[in-house]
Design a protein around this motif. Structure first.
Motif, mmCIF file in Angstrom:
data_model
loop_
_atom_site.group_PDB
_atom_site.id
_atom_site.type_symbol
_atom_site.label_atom_id
_atom_site.label_comp_id
_atom_site.label_asym_id
_atom_site.label_seq_id
_atom_site.Cartn_x
_atom_site.Cartn_y
_atom_site.Cartn_z
ATOM 1 N N ALA A 40 -9.560 -5.092 0.656
ATOM 2 C CA ALA A 40 -9.703 -6.191 1.612
ATOM 3 C C ALA A 40 -8.384 -6.933 1.763
ATOM 4 C CB ALA A 40 -10.812 -7.140 1.168
ATOM 5 N N GLY A 41 -7.657 -7.066 0.659
ATOM 6 C CA GLY A 41 -6.345 -7.703 0.730
ATOM 7 C C GLY A 41 -5.394 -6.943 1.641
ATOM 8 N N SER A 42 -5.496 -5.608 1.646
ATOM 9 C CA SER A 42 -4.663 -4.802 2.537
ATOM 10 C C SER A 42 -5.040 -5.018 3.996
ATOM 11 C CB SER A 42 -4.790 -3.318 2.177
ATOM 12 O OG SER A 42 -4.338 -3.090 0.851
ATOM 13 N N ALA A 43 -6.269 -5.507 4.215
ATOM 14 C CA ALA A 43 -6.700 -5.836 5.581
ATOM 15 C C ALA A 43 -6.357 -7.275 5.945
ATOM 16 C CB ALA A 43 -8.201 -5.611 5.716
ATOM 17 N N GLY A 44 -5.599 -7.955 5.079
ATOM 18 C CA GLY A 44 -5.159 -9.308 5.364
ATOM 19 C C GLY A 44 -6.121 -10.390 4.936
ATOM 20 N N ILE A 45 -7.098 -10.049 4.103
ATOM 21 C CA ILE A 45 -8.102 -11.029 3.668
ATOM 22 C C ILE A 45 -7.731 -11.517 2.271
ATOM 23 C CG2 ILE A 45 -10.538 -11.462 3.261
ATOM 24 C CD1 ILE A 45 -11.130 -9.066 5.096
ATOM 25 N N HIS A 46 -7.579 -12.819 2.112
ATOM 26 C CA HIS A 46 -7.217 -13.408 0.824
ATOM 27 C C HIS A 46 -8.299 -13.102 -0.210
ATOM 28 C CE1 HIS A 46 -6.583 -16.585 -2.211
ATOM 29 N NE2 HIS A 46 -5.315 -16.542 -1.825
ATOM 30 N N PRO A 47 -7.922 -12.905 -1.482
ATOM 31 C CA PRO A 47 -8.919 -12.556 -2.505
ATOM 32 C C PRO A 47 -10.111 -13.503 -2.578
ATOM 33 C CG PRO A 47 -6.725 -12.219 -3.379
ATOM 34 C CD PRO A 47 -6.548 -12.838 -2.024
ATOM 35 N N ASP A 48 -9.868 -14.809 -2.549
ATOM 36 C CA ASP A 48 -10.993 -15.762 -2.605
ATOM 37 C C ASP A 48 -11.937 -15.559 -1.420
ATOM 38 O OD1 ASP A 48 -9.950 -16.824 -4.893
ATOM 39 O OD2 ASP A 48 -9.058 -18.581 -3.927
ATOM 40 N N GLN A 89 -11.113 6.039 6.211
ATOM 41 C CA GLN A 89 -11.074 5.077 5.114
ATOM 42 C C GLN A 89 -10.090 5.530 4.036
ATOM 43 O OE1 GLN A 89 -15.156 5.010 3.884
ATOM 44 N NE2 GLN A 89 -15.753 3.406 5.346
ATOM 45 N N ARG A 90 -10.162 6.803 3.700
ATOM 46 C CA ARG A 90 -9.282 7.330 2.654
ATOM 47 C C ARG A 90 -7.820 7.212 3.063
ATOM 48 N NH1 ARG A 90 -6.621 11.570 0.343
ATOM 49 N NH2 ARG A 90 -7.194 12.061 -1.826
ATOM 50 N N ALA A 91 -7.529 7.483 4.326
ATOM 51 C CA ALA A 91 -6.154 7.393 4.803
ATOM 52 C C ALA A 91 -5.630 5.971 4.710
ATOM 53 C CB ALA A 91 -6.072 7.907 6.235
ATOM 54 N N ALA A 92 -6.489 5.001 5.028
ATOM 55 C CA ALA A 92 -6.073 3.602 4.942
ATOM 56 C C ALA A 92 -5.760 3.217 3.503
ATOM 57 C CB ALA A 92 -7.165 2.701 5.514
ATOM 58 N N ILE A 93 -6.599 3.665 2.580
ATOM 59 C CA ILE A 93 -6.369 3.357 1.163
ATOM 60 C C ILE A 93 -5.111 4.064 0.680
ATOM 61 C CG2 ILE A 93 -7.313 3.613 -1.173
ATOM 62 C CD1 ILE A 93 -10.109 3.303 0.099
ATOM 63 N N ALA A 94 -4.897 5.298 1.104
ATOM 64 C CA ALA A 94 -3.702 6.036 0.699
ATOM 65 C C ALA A 94 -2.432 5.344 1.174
ATOM 66 C CB ALA A 94 -3.764 7.464 1.242
ATOM 67 N N ASP A 95 -2.491 4.721 2.349
ATOM 68 C CA ASP A 95 -1.320 4.032 2.881
ATOM 69 C C ASP A 95 -0.995 2.763 2.111
ATOM 70 O OD1 ASP A 95 -0.951 5.928 4.849
ATOM 71 O OD2 ASP A 95 -1.984 4.765 6.414
ATOM 72 N N ASP A 96 -2.011 1.970 1.795
ATOM 73 C CA ASP A 96 -1.781 0.623 1.261
ATOM 74 C C ASP A 96 -2.100 0.463 -0.223
ATOM 75 O OD1 ASP A 96 -0.998 -0.394 3.808
ATOM 76 O OD2 ASP A 96 -3.112 -0.522 4.380
ATOM 77 N N ASP A 97 -3.047 1.255 -0.751
ATOM 78 C CA ASP A 97 -3.460 1.130 -2.165
ATOM 79 C C ASP A 97 -3.604 2.521 -2.781
ATOM 80 O OD1 ASP A 97 -4.185 -1.908 -2.333
ATOM 81 O OD2 ASP A 97 -5.215 -1.186 -0.533
ATOM 82 N N PRO A 98 -2.533 3.295 -2.812
ATOM 83 C CA PRO A 98 -2.646 4.693 -3.257
ATOM 84 C C PRO A 98 -3.172 4.851 -4.688
ATOM 85 C CG PRO A 98 -0.344 4.007 -3.127
ATOM 86 C CD PRO A 98 -1.145 2.933 -2.451
ATOM 87 N N ASP A 99 -2.966 3.846 -5.526
ATOM 88 C CA ASP A 99 -3.462 3.946 -6.900
ATOM 89 C C ASP A 99 -4.992 3.999 -6.951
ATOM 90 O OD1 ASP A 99 -0.870 3.848 -7.763
ATOM 91 O OD2 ASP A 99 -0.946 1.760 -8.446
ATOM 92 N N LEU A 100 -5.651 3.582 -5.863
ATOM 93 C CA LEU A 100 -7.116 3.568 -5.837
ATOM 94 C C LEU A 100 -7.713 4.876 -5.321
ATOM 95 C CD1 LEU A 100 -7.812 -0.038 -4.466
ATOM 96 C CD2 LEU A 100 -7.938 0.763 -6.835
#
Length: 250
Positions: free
Chosen positions: A168-176, A217-228
């Motif tokens: 969600a943070g990679s989508a610009g949403i603050h953690p809180d 979805q997987r491509a988005a995670i690979a771009d911004d949060d590859p460790d996940l």
């Protein structure tokens, strides 16, 4: 299981261990009308008591039990995974604790109990009921699987929720904000699971067979949060297996 007699008011309990669980246990047992000493910290003296209840790390149970043995008629621990080699009984509240909860946190939750003999088992049941919990017996050989189940439902679930927060943070949403926005979805998912079981509660692209969306979805995670990615792939594989159970019930 059969209801053991309630503990008489004034039954003395020494709660050993001043961590999150020990703190809440001592408060709740005192409010239940028992004569509670504690939570007792490492190095503090232990008074004579009817029961010594150990709320210490699993590795510390043998040593703590040895120290407490001369001071109590019965000794129990609050571990979910450890057997009864060093104690007489066990009471494991099936809940997660921060240490700041009110005594009512035990009301209506499950509590896994066991005992070396009927006297010890009755004490475990009575303590659970004094807390307001619902006791159920888990025998020694079953404890590892029981505790693993609890860890998956609580500790490991937090790793999944943390991953959702990161993405969600990679989508610009603050953690809180992410936690606030995702919480209703998480709660409803849990309620659906409680009511119907995981297979019938499953929704989303994998349940629909929409692998194209999963790939995006997987491509988005690979771009911004590859460790996940390893976690995402494992979860998707498990979810596909869950969806297959719905399509091909036993």
């Amino acid at each position: 299981m059969n209801s053991a007699p309630l503990l008489p008011p004034g039954t003395s309990v020494a709660v050993i261990g001043a961590g999150r669980l020990g703190t809440v246990l001592a408060r709740a047992l005192e409010e239940a009308g028992l004569d509670v000493t504690g939570p007792i910290r490492r190095g503090e003296s232990i008074p004579d008591a009817d029961v010594a209840l150990l709320a210490v790390p699993d590795a510390a149970i043998p040593g703590a039990a040895d120290v407490a043995r001369p001071h109590a008629r019965l000794i129990g621990h609050a571990s979910g995974a450890t057997g009864l080699d060093d104690v007489d009984f066990s009471v494991h509240p099936l809940q997660t604790f921060t240490g700041s909860e009110p005594a009512t946190v035990f009301h209506g939750i499950g509590a896994a109990i066991d005992g070396r003999d009927i006297d010890a088992l009755d004490m475990a049941e009575q303590l659970a009921r004094a807390l307001g919990a619902l006791p159920f017996r888990v025998h020694g050989r079953q404890r590892r699987a029981y505790h693993a189940s609890a860890s998956i439902a609580s500790n490991l679930l937090l790793a999944v929720l943390d991953a959702a927060e990161q993405v969600a943070g990679s989508a610009g949403i603050h953690p809180d904000e992410a936690r606030e926005l995702l919480a209703p979805l998480v709660r409803q998912t849990v309620e659906n699971w409680v009511d119907r079981g995981a297979a019938e509660a499953l929704t989303g692209p994998i349940a629909r067979g929409d692998e194209e969306t999963v790939a995006r979805q997987r491509a988005a995670i690979a771009d911004d949060d590859p460790d996940l990615i390893p976690l995402f792939d494992e979860l998707c594989d498990s979810t596909r297996a869950l969806a297959a159970r719905t399509e091909n019930p036993a």
